[in-house]
Design an enzyme around this catalytic site. Structure first.
Site, PDB file in Angstrom:
ATOM      1  N   LYS A  88     -36.564  67.329 -32.737  1.00 38.75           N
ATOM      2  CA  LYS A  88     -35.983  68.215 -33.744  1.00 38.75           C
ATOM      3  C   LYS A  88     -34.917  67.468 -34.556  1.00 38.75           C
ATOM      4  O   LYS A  88     -34.914  67.488 -35.774  1.00 38.75           O
ATOM      5  CB  LYS A  88     -35.376  69.431 -33.031  1.00 38.75           C
ATOM      6  CG  LYS A  88     -34.743  70.430 -33.958  1.00 38.75           C
ATOM      7  CD  LYS A  88     -34.260  71.633 -33.166  1.00 38.75           C
ATOM      8  CE  LYS A  88     -33.436  72.540 -34.078  1.00 38.75           C
ATOM      9  NZ  LYS A  88     -32.874  73.684 -33.364  1.00 38.75           N
ATOM     10  N   GLU A  95     -33.043  58.766 -26.233  1.00 38.44           N
ATOM     11  CA  GLU A  95     -34.211  58.392 -25.425  1.00 38.44           C
ATOM     12  C   GLU A  95     -35.462  58.329 -26.303  1.00 38.44           C
ATOM     13  O   GLU A  95     -36.247  57.375 -26.237  1.00 38.44           O
ATOM     14  CB  GLU A  95     -34.456  59.432 -24.321  1.00 38.44           C
ATOM     15  CG  GLU A  95     -33.379  59.520 -23.257  1.00 38.44           C
ATOM     16  CD  GLU A  95     -32.320  60.569 -23.581  1.00 38.44           C
ATOM     17  OE1 GLU A  95     -32.059  60.816 -24.779  1.00 38.44           O
ATOM     18  OE2 GLU A  95     -31.735  61.117 -22.635  1.00 38.44           O
ATOM     19  N   GLY A 113     -34.719  74.009 -29.407  1.00 39.77           N
ATOM     20  CA  GLY A 113     -35.577  72.989 -28.787  1.00 39.77           C
ATOM     21  C   GLY A 113     -36.441  73.568 -27.675  1.00 39.77           C
ATOM     22  O   GLY A 113     -37.650  73.353 -27.621  1.00 39.77           O
ATOM     23  N   ARG A 114     -35.816  74.326 -26.770  1.00 39.35           N
ATOM     24  CA  ARG A 114     -36.568  74.834 -25.608  1.00 39.35           C
ATOM     25  C   ARG A 114     -37.501  75.985 -25.958  1.00 39.35           C
ATOM     26  O   ARG A 114     -38.201  76.505 -25.088  1.00 39.35           O
ATOM     27  CB  ARG A 114     -35.602  75.206 -24.474  1.00 39.35           C
ATOM     28  CG  ARG A 114     -34.496  76.154 -24.888  1.00 39.35           C
ATOM     29  CD  ARG A 114     -33.377  76.160 -23.853  1.00 39.35           C
ATOM     30  NE  ARG A 114     -32.206  76.905 -24.313  1.00 39.35           N
ATOM     31  CZ  ARG A 114     -31.221  76.388 -25.039  1.00 39.35           C
ATOM     32  NH1 ARG A 114     -31.274  75.130 -25.434  1.00 39.35           N
ATOM     33  NH2 ARG A 114     -30.180  77.115 -25.374  1.00 39.35           N
ATOM     34  N   GLU A 131     -30.707  75.868 -19.426  1.00 42.64           N
ATOM     35  CA  GLU A 131     -30.036  75.435 -20.652  1.00 42.64           C
ATOM     36  C   GLU A 131     -29.629  76.669 -21.469  1.00 42.64           C
ATOM     37  O   GLU A 131     -28.633  76.649 -22.180  1.00 42.64           O
ATOM     38  CB  GLU A 131     -30.967  74.514 -21.475  1.00 42.64           C
ATOM     39  CG  GLU A 131     -30.221  73.594 -22.430  1.00 42.64           C
ATOM     40  CD  GLU A 131     -31.076  72.441 -22.972  1.00 42.64           C
ATOM     41  OE1 GLU A 131     -31.018  71.322 -22.421  1.00 42.64           O
ATOM     42  OE2 GLU A 131     -31.803  72.660 -23.949  1.00 42.64           O
ATOM     43  N   HIS A 179     -45.348  73.751   2.527  1.00 40.00           N
ATOM     44  CA  HIS A 179     -45.131  72.678   3.501  1.00 40.00           C
ATOM     45  C   HIS A 179     -43.887  71.873   3.157  1.00 40.00           C
ATOM     46  O   HIS A 179     -43.715  70.758   3.643  1.00 40.00           O
ATOM     47  CB  HIS A 179     -46.373  71.787   3.573  1.00 40.00           C
ATOM     48  CG  HIS A 179     -47.562  72.534   4.095  1.00 40.00           C
ATOM     49  ND1 HIS A 179     -47.849  72.636   5.432  1.00 40.00           N
ATOM     50  CD2 HIS A 179     -48.488  73.293   3.459  1.00 40.00           C
ATOM     51  CE1 HIS A 179     -48.928  73.384   5.608  1.00 40.00           C
ATOM     52  NE2 HIS A 179     -49.330  73.808   4.407  1.00 40.00           N
ATOM     53  N   LYS A 232     -23.912  62.488 -22.806  1.00 44.43           N
ATOM     54  CA  LYS A 232     -24.420  61.579 -23.850  1.00 44.43           C
ATOM     55  C   LYS A 232     -23.281  60.713 -24.390  1.00 44.43           C
ATOM     56  O   LYS A 232     -23.426  59.506 -24.571  1.00 44.43           O
ATOM     57  CB  LYS A 232     -24.992  62.383 -25.023  1.00 44.43           C
ATOM     58  CG  LYS A 232     -26.267  63.127 -24.759  1.00 44.43           C
ATOM     59  CD  LYS A 232     -26.765  63.731 -26.081  1.00 44.43           C
ATOM     60  CE  LYS A 232     -27.739  64.856 -25.864  1.00 44.43           C
ATOM     61  NZ  LYS A 232     -28.048  65.607 -27.072  1.00 44.43           N
TER      62      LYS A 232
HETATM   63  O1  F6P Z   1     -31.298  68.464 -23.702  1.00 41.79           O
HETATM   64  C1  F6P Z   1     -30.613  68.631 -24.883  1.00 41.79           C
HETATM   65  C2  F6P Z   1     -31.531  68.796 -26.062  1.00 41.79           C
HETATM   66  O2  F6P Z   1     -30.741  68.960 -27.190  1.00 41.79           O
HETATM   67  C3  F6P Z   1     -32.513  69.945 -25.899  1.00 41.79           C
HETATM   68  O3  F6P Z   1     -31.996  71.184 -26.202  1.00 41.79           O
HETATM   69  C4  F6P Z   1     -33.626  69.497 -26.761  1.00 41.79           C
HETATM   70  O4  F6P Z   1     -34.807  70.182 -26.450  1.00 41.79           O
HETATM   71  C5  F6P Z   1     -33.691  68.027 -26.417  1.00 41.79           C
HETATM   72  O5  F6P Z   1     -32.344  67.637 -26.261  1.00 41.79           O
HETATM   73  C6  F6P Z   1     -34.410  67.150 -27.392  1.00 41.79           C
HETATM   74  O6  F6P Z   1     -33.844  67.210 -28.654  1.00 41.79           O
HETATM   75  P1  F6P Z   1     -34.616  66.683 -29.936  1.00 41.79           P
HETATM   76  O7  F6P Z   1     -35.835  67.513 -30.092  1.00 41.79           O
HETATM   77  O8  F6P Z   1     -33.651  66.863 -31.065  1.00 41.79           O
HETATM   78  O9  F6P Z   1     -34.951  65.244 -29.704  1.00 41.79           O
END
Ligand code: F6P
Length: 545
Positions: free
Chosen positions: A204, A210, A264-265, A350, A381, A509
């Protein structure tokens, strides 16, 4: 009279908890043969049984009064109308619009939401159809492999759904890379050819460390083999930051937009679903949207006492706040639903893992529980011992599909029997008298039976919900996901927290950004406490060796 607060309601809930604390569910079933009928609901091809809970009608009434008094219906209206209910980020939360569940007139800052959504959805359908048919070509011809690079909401939903809907995957192979641990990316790339691989960079913000690190590496990996003027064909972007996607070198026609009012979620329903759509086809993706939309209609139209997500939510609050349960287990009896708990962990924890209210004041009650789980029967198990005989009780959700044509019949019955048996065992338990009598009937002498009995006693009275549905297909999966989304929403309203921000992920972060240069120059004294300094030193020494 001033309006009741959550804490006022909590006092009422606690009186019901005290009233019910010594009542065993076994006795409740014995006293009322209609208990299942009273406490279960049907929605399309899905049955929700919540009768195995420590509730009676008075407790349910108190829970539903709380939902009504604390404005669940008004806030639901505000969300669907596009009001900026995510106050700390001044944003609407309109993921429901992505499945056609808002009025055509709803706009955010002048943008007509339904039109914008339909336009991107059509762009996704056209592109995924072309990738699947071979109409879209990369250097080596037809795309054989798609690698979705994203994390959190840009990963967990599509990855989970791709696995859950494995039976419906008939497009190119779709892989998911999320972790900044290079093992994730390298393992995935090891079996692939750059010439026939398409990377879907899902972010987003298009700034997540990452994702950008993995995306940059992926580009170098393609550059090493593919001619410069063809590299662009191997990348598409899913993002709300179209400036950044351009800067990365992805042409506008290969960017699939979404908007700041999609959290995002909650984004699997948006362009973030593209990799999933490529895997299962646009018709199946549409069926998933339609499943979620049917839950949106139910959530908006059903009265609170017949409203599945509302009931899921208030029962969660019942255990979290009136009984003090700090965990909740999600137990799909479905091997393909392994990723469901990961998706749900982000959604629930979250969204509602908050300790200040909407105005920023510290709240004095507990919010989201820890979500954990594992598909049955593997979980049985691993941690079910604690579910049955641990000192704390943990409310559980069981999920079970009646099956699919290609299942092995005997396996299917055994799986289902285990699911039903577990919820019954948690509810009924086994008394000391029952244990002793069983042992004696099996030939053990009474003294030994009495010694062993305490270890074999199950107190029972441990609550659970069960979902049974016809088949795990795109529509049902969409329904299940939307049910849990709305559950989280209702709980956020009752707890008076902002379910749509996530400031709690920021500090880690920030510190990682500070620690990384320390690792590079090797000056551990720059760490600001002895623990981090000691750990850095140990890590750097191991690296040297
Ligand atoms: O984990 C934090 C977060 O901001 C989430 O809410 C989001 O889904 C994720 O990082 C990835 O963010 P992006 O889609 O901006 O890379």
């Amino acid at each position: 009279m001033p309006a009741k607060t959550f804490q006022d309601h909590l006092k009422i809930l606690k009186t019901h908890e005290a009233r019910l604390a010594d009542k065993h569910m076994r006795a409740m079933y014995e006293a009322d043969s209609d208990r299942f009928l009273k406490y279960s609901l049907c929605l399309d091809t899905l049955v929700f049984d919540y009768s195995k809970n420590r509730i009676d009608q008075d407790a349910m009434n108190a829970l539903l009064d709380m939902a009504a008094n604390l404005g669940v219906e008004q806030k639901r209206g505000a969300m669907f109308a596009g009001e900026k209910i995510n106050r700390s980020e001044r944003r609407a939360a309109l993921h429901v619009a992505l499945r056609g569940s808002v009025d055509k007139a709803v706009n955010v800052d002048g943008l007509l939401i339904s039109d914008a959504v339909e336009q991107v959805l059509q762009q996704m359908r056209d592109f995924s159809d072309a990738v699947r048919s071979g109409g879209y070509q990369v250097t080596g011809g037809k795309v054989t492999d798609v690698v979705n690079i994203g994390i959190g909401g840009s990963h967990a939903g599509p990855a989970m759904a791709c696995e859950a809907l494995g039976k419906f995957r008939d497009g190119p192979k779709v892989h998911f890379v999320s972790n900044v641990d290079s093992a994730d990316l390298l393992t995935t790339l090891s079996g692939l050819k750059p010439e026939t691989t398409l990377f879907v960079i899902a972010s987003k913000s298009f700034a997540t460390a990452e994702t950008m690190m993995n995306a940059n590496f992926a580009r170098e990996w393609v550059e090493a083999t593919v001619a410069k003027d063809q590299i662009g064909d191997h990348f598409v972007a899913l993002s709300s930051n179209l400036e950044a996607t351009g800067a990365f070198g992805i042409a506008d026609e290969r960017c699939f937009a979404f908007w700041d009012w999609v959290g995002g979620r909650y984004s699997i329903w948006s362009a973030i679903g593209l990799s999933l759509m490529i895997a299962i086809g646009s018709r199946n993706f549409d069926a998933m949207l339609e499943g979620a939309a049917s839950v949106d209609r139910h959530f908006c139209d059903a009265p609170l006492d017949k409203n599945i997500p509302v009931i899921m939510a208030v029962l969660g609050i019942w255990y979290r706040n009136a009984w003090g349960c700090s965990a909740h287990a999600v137990l799909p009896y479905d091997h393909r639903m392994d990723g469901f708990r990961t998706w749900l962990q982000q959604l629930d924890m979250e969204s509602n893992g908050k300790s200040v209210d909407l105005d920023g004041s510290i709240i004095e009650y507990s919010t989201a529980p820890v979500i954990f789980g594992e598909p049955g029967t593997d979980g049985q198990h691993a941690f079910y011992q604690l579910l049955h005989q641990g000192t704390d009780f943990i409310p559980c959700d069981f999920l079970l599909a009646s099956g699919a044509n290609d299942d092995l019949d005997k396996h299917r019955s055994t799986l289902a029997a285990n699911c039903f048996a577990q919820s019954e065992a948690l509810m009924r338990g086994k008394s000391k008298e029952e244990v002793v009598s069983e042992l004696i009937s099996a030939g053990m002498d009474e003294k030994k039976a009495c010694e062993l009995a305490p270890h074999k006693v199950f107190e029972g009275n441990r609550p659970s919900n069960t979902f049974v549905y016809e088949e795990l297909n795109p529509r049902t999966l969409g329904m299940l996901m939307a049910l849990y989304e709305h559950k989280a929403f209702v709980q956020g309203v009752i707890w008076n927290v902002n379910s749509f921000d996530q400031w709690g992920v920021e500090l880690g972060k920030e510190l990682a950004d500070k620690i990384e240069p320390v690792l590079v120059i090797g000056d551990t004294t720059a760490a600001n406490n002895s623990s981090t300094e000691g750990l850095l030193r140990a890590y750097l020494n191991f690296r040297k060796n």
